[in-house]
Design an enzyme around this catalytic site. Structure first.
Site, PDB file in Angstrom:
ATOM      1  N   PRO A  39      -2.673 -11.944  10.936  1.00 12.65           N
ATOM      2  CA  PRO A  39      -3.007 -11.703  12.340  1.00 12.65           C
ATOM      3  C   PRO A  39      -3.141 -10.203  12.583  1.00 12.65           C
ATOM      4  O   PRO A  39      -2.480  -9.410  11.906  1.00 12.65           O
ATOM      5  CB  PRO A  39      -1.807 -12.278  13.101  1.00 12.65           C
ATOM      6  CG  PRO A  39      -0.701 -12.345  12.117  1.00 12.65           C
ATOM      7  CD  PRO A  39      -1.318 -12.499  10.760  1.00 12.65           C
ATOM      8  N   ASN A  59       0.844  -1.203   0.000  1.00 13.30           N
ATOM      9  CA  ASN A  59       0.000   0.000   0.000  1.00 13.30           C
ATOM     10  C   ASN A  59       0.880   1.254   0.000  1.00 13.30           C
ATOM     11  O   ASN A  59       2.093   1.164   0.025  1.00 13.30           O
ATOM     12  CB  ASN A  59      -0.955  -0.016   1.200  1.00 13.30           C
ATOM     13  CG  ASN A  59      -0.198  -0.064   2.513  1.00 13.30           C
ATOM     14  OD1 ASN A  59       0.517   0.859   2.861  1.00 13.30           O
ATOM     15  ND2 ASN A  59      -0.324  -1.182   3.238  1.00 13.30           N
TER      16      ASN A  59
HETATM   17  O1  C5P Z   1      -8.738  -2.686  11.508  1.00 12.95           O
HETATM   18  P1  C5P Z   1      -7.865  -1.627  10.939  1.00 12.95           P
HETATM   19  O2  C5P Z   1      -6.841  -2.146   9.958  1.00 12.95           O
HETATM   20  O3  C5P Z   1      -8.588  -0.420  10.431  1.00 12.95           O
HETATM   21  O4  C5P Z   1      -7.059  -1.111  12.222  1.00 12.95           O
HETATM   22  C1  C5P Z   1      -6.041  -0.196  12.124  1.00 12.95           C
HETATM   23  C2  C5P Z   1      -5.135  -0.334  13.332  1.00 12.95           C
HETATM   24  O5  C5P Z   1      -4.808  -1.717  13.552  1.00 12.95           O
HETATM   25  C3  C5P Z   1      -3.800   0.339  13.134  1.00 12.95           C
HETATM   26  O6  C5P Z   1      -3.319   0.713  14.416  1.00 12.95           O
HETATM   27  C4  C5P Z   1      -2.954  -0.777  12.510  1.00 12.95           C
HETATM   28  O7  C5P Z   1      -1.569  -0.558  12.696  1.00 12.95           O
HETATM   29  C5  C5P Z   1      -3.441  -1.983  13.291  1.00 12.95           C
HETATM   30  N1  C5P Z   1      -3.381  -3.252  12.549  1.00 12.95           N
HETATM   31  C6  C5P Z   1      -2.517  -4.244  12.986  1.00 12.95           C
HETATM   32  N2  C5P Z   1      -2.487  -5.472  12.368  1.00 12.95           N
HETATM   33  C7  C5P Z   1      -3.304  -5.718  11.321  1.00 12.95           C
HETATM   34  C8  C5P Z   1      -4.186  -4.726  10.856  1.00 12.95           C
HETATM   35  C9  C5P Z   1      -4.198  -3.498  11.495  1.00 12.95           C
HETATM   36  O8  C5P Z   1      -1.766  -4.002  13.947  1.00 12.95           O
HETATM   37  N3  C5P Z   1      -3.251  -6.911  10.739  1.00 12.95           N
END
Ligand code: C5P
Length: 404
Positions: A309, A214
């Site tokens: 995860p 990304n």
């Molecule tokens: O659920 P979402 O991706 O929107 O959540 C964003 C938050 O979760 C951010 O703090 C991101 O760094 C963390 N995140 C994570 N591991 C993932 C997906 C998101 O630590 N697999």
């Protein structure tokens, strides 16, 4: 205190403009880089040639000058500034800035800049006391604009009262105090604290030469890491591939994939007091990673992916040695509702939401604004450059962390 600080001296048309040559010299003497922007009226009181000579930079006075725009465009100039000081600030320019009018170069640069703004009012005492001027100043103060002055005394027109521009050295002192306060934000508050932060994108391999990723630049995470280092913390920076330099003194673990980031985070988090998940982690990864480069064959191809995860949720779920856990949420609508939902679901202590539907925030931008929520409170950190925002966020995290 002003060493290498980029200051735009924005001069509007008042008699006090004659003090601007002296002001520029004093700012430069203290190490500042000064670029001068003038209104057309200002040029009736002091010449651009004088200001160019004392600032050692070309003076900008015309929004529609192709040559000047080619040299340093007004948006570039707006981004260059660490501080914009409008001195003298006339009643007219104060009113235009308050209204968001951008009908000349000076007001356009101000509207286009995220830099802190200071106004040094200078006008006839009755114009200063006028309700309209007072309302404009009160409104600008509410928005965080600094009002430096005016001084009392005898005026050029013969009146006596408030409306004299502050003397150059008084303005230099205020500029120094401004940068010292910004610098001190959070300084020392993380002494003895270990902080681990994830930043940047992850790369999910398809084969030895291809991956899914990304546009995350890592700028926000790196700015928070730098602010944490400045605040005295030992900082573990777990970073996906980015092109920017990590802060000196941060202990960097370079990773590619979400699984690598997960392993590094789960190893460092239990040894940390604070964990911040700023990385843009891929939600899914290809199930099969080809050993050799995938060859072109059929017209379509399907990639089957499996969920990665959730790193921050796994850290927050630690039962032993759980750090104070902060997550990020990029939202395009219902920011508060979705961010708070994410905080509860992932069992975070704090969540920092940015509205990525708004311009100038989030991925790849140099500026950002955050709505920060925690159990029992919230605070808005307004749009500013990511470095400044990193400092403000560290100060906020520390104010809440102490209470856990
Ligand atoms: O659920 P979402 O991706 O929107 O959540 C964003 C938050 O979760 C951010 O703090 C991101 O760094 C963390 N995140 C994570 N591991 C993932 C997906 C998101 O630590 N697999």
């Amino acid at each position: 205190m002003l060493t290498n600080q980029n200051i735009i001296l924005a001069i509007s048309g008042g008699i006090a403009a004659y003090k601007c040559a002296e002001l520029t010299r004093r700012l430069k003497e203290h190490g500042a880089n000064v670029r001068v922007v003038m209104t057309h009226a200002a040029k009736a009181f002091i010449t651009p040639l004088t200001m160019q000579a004392v600032s050692a930079n070309p003076v900008c006075d015309d929004l529609l000058d192709p040559a000047a725009e080619a040299a340093m465009g007004h948006i570039e100039l707006a981004k260059w500034a660490d501080l914009i000081l409008v001195a003298p600030a006339t009643a007219d320019v104060i009113a235009r800035i308050n209204a968001g009018i951008a009908n000349d170069l000076l007001t356009t640069v101000i509207l286009a800049s995220a830099a802190p703004l200071a106004l040094s009012p200078a006008m006839n005492q009755q114009m200063y006391r006028a309700q309209a001027t007072q309302d404009n100043i009160a409104n600008l103060t509410k928005r965080g604009v600094k009002i430096w002055g005016p001084a009392q005394g005898e005026q050029a027109c013969g009146d006596v009262g408030p409306g004299r521009m502050l003397e150059p050295m008084a303005l230099v002192e205020l500029a120094k105090q401004h940068f010292a306060a910004a610098d001190a934000l959070g300084k020392g508050v993380l002494d003895g604290i270990t902080l681990t932060i994830t930043a940047g994108p992850t790369r999910e391999a398809l084969d030895p030469v291809r991956f899914i990723s990304n546009h995350s630049s890592g700028k926000m995470g790196y700015a928070i890491a730098a602010a944490a280092v400045d605040a005295g913390a030992t900082v573990n920076l777990i970073s996906g591939k980015v092109t920017i330099q990590p802060p000196q003194k941060a202990l960097v673990t370079a990773v590619d994939s979400a699984l690598e980031m997960h392993a590094a985070a789960l190893s460092l988090a239990p040894k940390s007091d604070i964990f911040i998940a700023c990385a843009a982690v891929a939600d899914y990864r290809p199930i099969d990673v080809a050993d050799q480069k995938i060859k072109k064959s059929a017209d379509t191809m399907t990639i089957t992916m499996t969920k990665n995860p959730d790193i921050v949720a796994d850290v927050a779920a630690l039962t032993e040695d759980r750090p104070y856990t902060v997550g990020f949420a990029a939202e395009t609508q219902n920011v508060e509702k979705y961010a708070k939902g994410k905080m509860q679901r992932k069992k975070l202590d704090m969540i920092c939401a940015n509205d990525v539907s708004k311009g100038g925030q989030g991925f790849n931008a140099d500026t950002n604004a955050l709505s920060v929520f925690w159990q029992g409170g919230s605070e808005i950190l307004p749009l500013t450059d990511k470095k400044q925002l990193g400092k403000a966020l560290i100060a906020l995290i520390m104010s809440q962390f102490k209470r856990v």
